[in-house]
Motif scaffolding. Structure first.
Motif, PDB file in Angstrom:
ATOM      1  N   LYS A 186       0.862  -1.191   0.000  1.00  0.00           N
ATOM      2  CA  LYS A 186       0.000   0.000   0.000  1.00  0.00           C
ATOM      3  C   LYS A 186       0.893   1.233   0.000  1.00  0.00           C
ATOM      4  N   ILE A 204       4.876   4.117   2.371  1.00  0.00           N
ATOM      5  CA  ILE A 204       4.726   2.890   1.586  1.00  0.00           C
ATOM      6  C   ILE A 204       5.042   1.670   2.450  1.00  0.00           C
ATOM      7  N   VAL A 205       4.221   0.623   2.306  1.00  0.00           N
ATOM      8  CA  VAL A 205       4.471  -0.619   3.045  1.00  0.00           C
ATOM      9  C   VAL A 205       4.395  -1.822   2.095  1.00  0.00           C
ATOM     10  N   SER A 245       4.371  -6.225   2.370  1.00  0.00           N
ATOM     11  CA  SER A 245       4.290  -7.356   3.271  1.00  0.00           C
ATOM     12  C   SER A 245       4.250  -8.637   2.432  1.00  0.00           C
ATOM     13  N   SER A 276      10.288 -19.895   8.751  1.00  0.00           N
ATOM     14  CA  SER A 276       9.010 -19.225   8.483  1.00  0.00           C
ATOM     15  C   SER A 276       7.859 -19.672   9.383  1.00  0.00           C
ATOM     16  N   LYS A 311       6.353 -13.682   8.095  1.00  0.00           N
ATOM     17  CA  LYS A 311       6.302 -12.573   7.133  1.00  0.00           C
ATOM     18  C   LYS A 311       7.599 -11.783   7.058  1.00  0.00           C
ATOM     19  N   GLU A 338       8.538  -7.766   6.088  1.00  0.00           N
ATOM     20  CA  GLU A 338       7.823  -6.511   5.913  1.00  0.00           C
ATOM     21  C   GLU A 338       8.767  -5.353   5.662  1.00  0.00           C
ATOM     22  N   LYS A 349       8.597  -1.089   5.802  1.00  0.00           N
ATOM     23  CA  LYS A 349       7.849   0.128   6.113  1.00  0.00           C
ATOM     24  C   LYS A 349       8.740   1.322   5.815  1.00  0.00           C
ATOM     25  N   GLY A 350       8.266   2.230   4.981  1.00  0.00           N
ATOM     26  CA  GLY A 350       9.123   3.369   4.649  1.00  0.00           C
ATOM     27  C   GLY A 350       8.386   4.469   3.912  1.00  0.00           C
TER      28      GLY A 350
END
Lengths: 310, 179
Positions: free
Chosen positions: B51, B59-60, B62, B86, B91, B93, B95-96
């Protein structure tokens, strides 16, 4: 009377106006708030943890525990070439170099048609037998939304004995050289360190040595895996025979699985000479208690025949 | 009559403030390549969730580790079981922010070079990552392509073959088309 009605209408108008104002302000309030994707992502993660189904993998490290089928299947499109080797009996003494002078083996090819269906063929030294089998995964152990406590597979194996027949007083039909094994494999992985399986088994012989011996022999197999390190696992199996041929013993094996990159190397001790299902389950004629065991190893090499990369 | 004017006024206000837009995808692609001369170690994940917000550039990404597909099933098993673990950490991920989001006109078709700054959480370890890529806007829908490199050891991933059959530095390629 008139006044009261009039007042009522006024009150309603004011309330209506306030409500209307609220509805119009609502989108302003929400849109004015800054969207925080990081927070949304964290909430999504919590939701996903509850809603997704996680299928348990690597209950056992390879498709055999020692002799026995494990719950694992060869992946779709993967050809697995297996060389299973057993030295002679340890209790034959120093003259036979504790069994290392002799050897029996099975050459096998296993192939994964899908991630649930595996088929395979093999040829064993013992009784010069050919075998063919399938193994189908019915249930997969999983956690999350669709939680399943166990894995379940069905496996059948047909063996064709081609060693020359002993002279008999009765005629031997070609169908007498066949026997069949049907197995239900029930397995569960308890965390990364321990897995166990139970294998109710039925072996059918088209011909048996005596009239008193039943054609269908029943047994229950167990197998386990204990993780010692990331690459080394301690494994074992034991088949308890409910009905058996005279002079045979329950098969028991203990060994190690060692992962070496793309393949798994297994070495172990076993009291079975035969390697296919019916011969190790019902024809094991030596016993652990007096050193009637073989040192053995299985090596397997996998080849990608059909890529399953999307 | 007064009420009507009041309502119209408010409608106008609420529209002007409704400007932030979230773009999202559930079918983004992430590939990684850790191949060496000895072994071809590469996998693709086509179910990446991503997204982004146009105004802030937030912006992310996953990705489920188990959704990475290898050519070799056994390699995939080892990747999940021994390297990425795992079942414990399902997951990865990111994030930024797109640091130059202000220079992008999301309503105008074209190609815009972008810089992304943020933190990548992999195998339970978070590390700062910077990447450069390209945003292509076509028909009002953005697509992001880009790549960056990470060092496996920085994420606490250990194994006998890292640095031998498996490259110690892995190239990660992203291709996400947003709606």
């Amino acid at each position: 009377m008139k006044n009261i009605t009039h007042n009522n209408i006024r009150v309603r108008n004011v309330v209506g106006a306030i409500l209307l104002a609220c509805f119009y302000f609502l989108p302003i309030v929400t849109s004015a708030q800054n969207v925080d994707l990081f927070k949304q992502q964290d909430e999504q993660d919590k939701k996903d943890a509850k809603e997704t189904t996680d299928i348990v993998t690597s209950t056992f490290k390879t498709t055999r525990i020692v002799n026995s089928q494990s719950i694992e299947n060869t992946g779709a499109g993967i050809l697995d070439v297996k060389i299973s080797h057993r030295f002679g009996l340890v209790n034959t003494g120093s003259y036979n170099f504790y069994g290392l002078d002799q050897a029996t083996m099975r050459l096998g090819l296993d192939y994964g048609i899908s991630n649930r269906l595996e088929v395979g063929i093999g040829r064993s030294t013992y009784n010069k037998e050919f075998d063919a089998f399938y193994k189908f995964r019915i249930l997969r152990q999983s956690t999350g939304r669709a939680a399943m406590p166990i894995s379940l597979s069905l496996s059948s194996d047909a063996v064709w004995r081609t060693i020359k027949d002993q002279p008999t007083v009765y005629a031997i039909n070609s169908s007498d050289h066949f026997n069949f094994t049907n197995q239900l494999i029930i397995a569960r992985k308890f965390g990364d360190y321990f897995s166990i399986q139970f294998v109710p088994t039925m072996v059918h012989y088209n011909i048996v040595p005596t009239k008193a011996t039943p054609n269908d022999l029943y047994s229950v197999g167990t197998g386990f895996r204990i993780r010692l390190s990331k690459r080394v696992n301690f494994t074992g199996e034991y088949y308890y025979q409910v009905t058996k041929f005279q002079g045979t013993y329950d098969a028991m094996s203990l060994g190690f699985d060692i992962e070496t990159g793309g393949h798994v190397f297994q070495f172990f001790f076993t009291n079975s000479t035969g390697i296919n299902e019916s011969s190790f389950i019902t024809q094991t004629n030596s016993q652990w208690s007096n050193g009637g065991i073989h040192l053995g190893f299985n090596i397997s090499r996998v080849f990608t025949v059909v890529k399953h990369n999307q | 009559m007064n009420k009507l004017i009041f309502s119209l006024l408010l409608t106008g206000v609420s529209f002007t403030l409704h400007a932030q837009k979230i773009y999202s995808t559930k079918t983004g692609q992430i590939r990684f390549n850790a191949s060496t001369a000895l072994e071809n170690v590469a996998a693709t994940n086509n179910q990446v969730d991503s997204k982004m917000v146009d105004k802030t550039g937030q912006i992310v990404f996953s990705a489920l580790i188990k959704s990475f597909r290898f050519d070799n099933q056994l390699m995939e098993d080892h990747f999940n079981e021994n390297y990425l673990e795992s079942s414990k950490i399902p997951k990865a991920e990111f994030k930024g922010f797109i640091t130059n989001a202000a220079t992008i006109n999301f309503s105008k078709d074209g190609k815009y070079p972008i810089n992304i700054d943020g933190s990548l959480s992999l195998h339970g370890v978070s590390q700062k990552v910077t990447a450069s890529g390209l945003m292509t806007i076509s028909g009002g829908k953005p697509t992001i392509t880009g790549s960056f490199k990470i060092k496996i050891k920085e994420y606490g991933i250990t194994g006998l073959y890292i640095g031998e059959k498996i490259a110690s530095e892995v190239e990660i390629t992203i291709n996400c088309a947003y709606d």
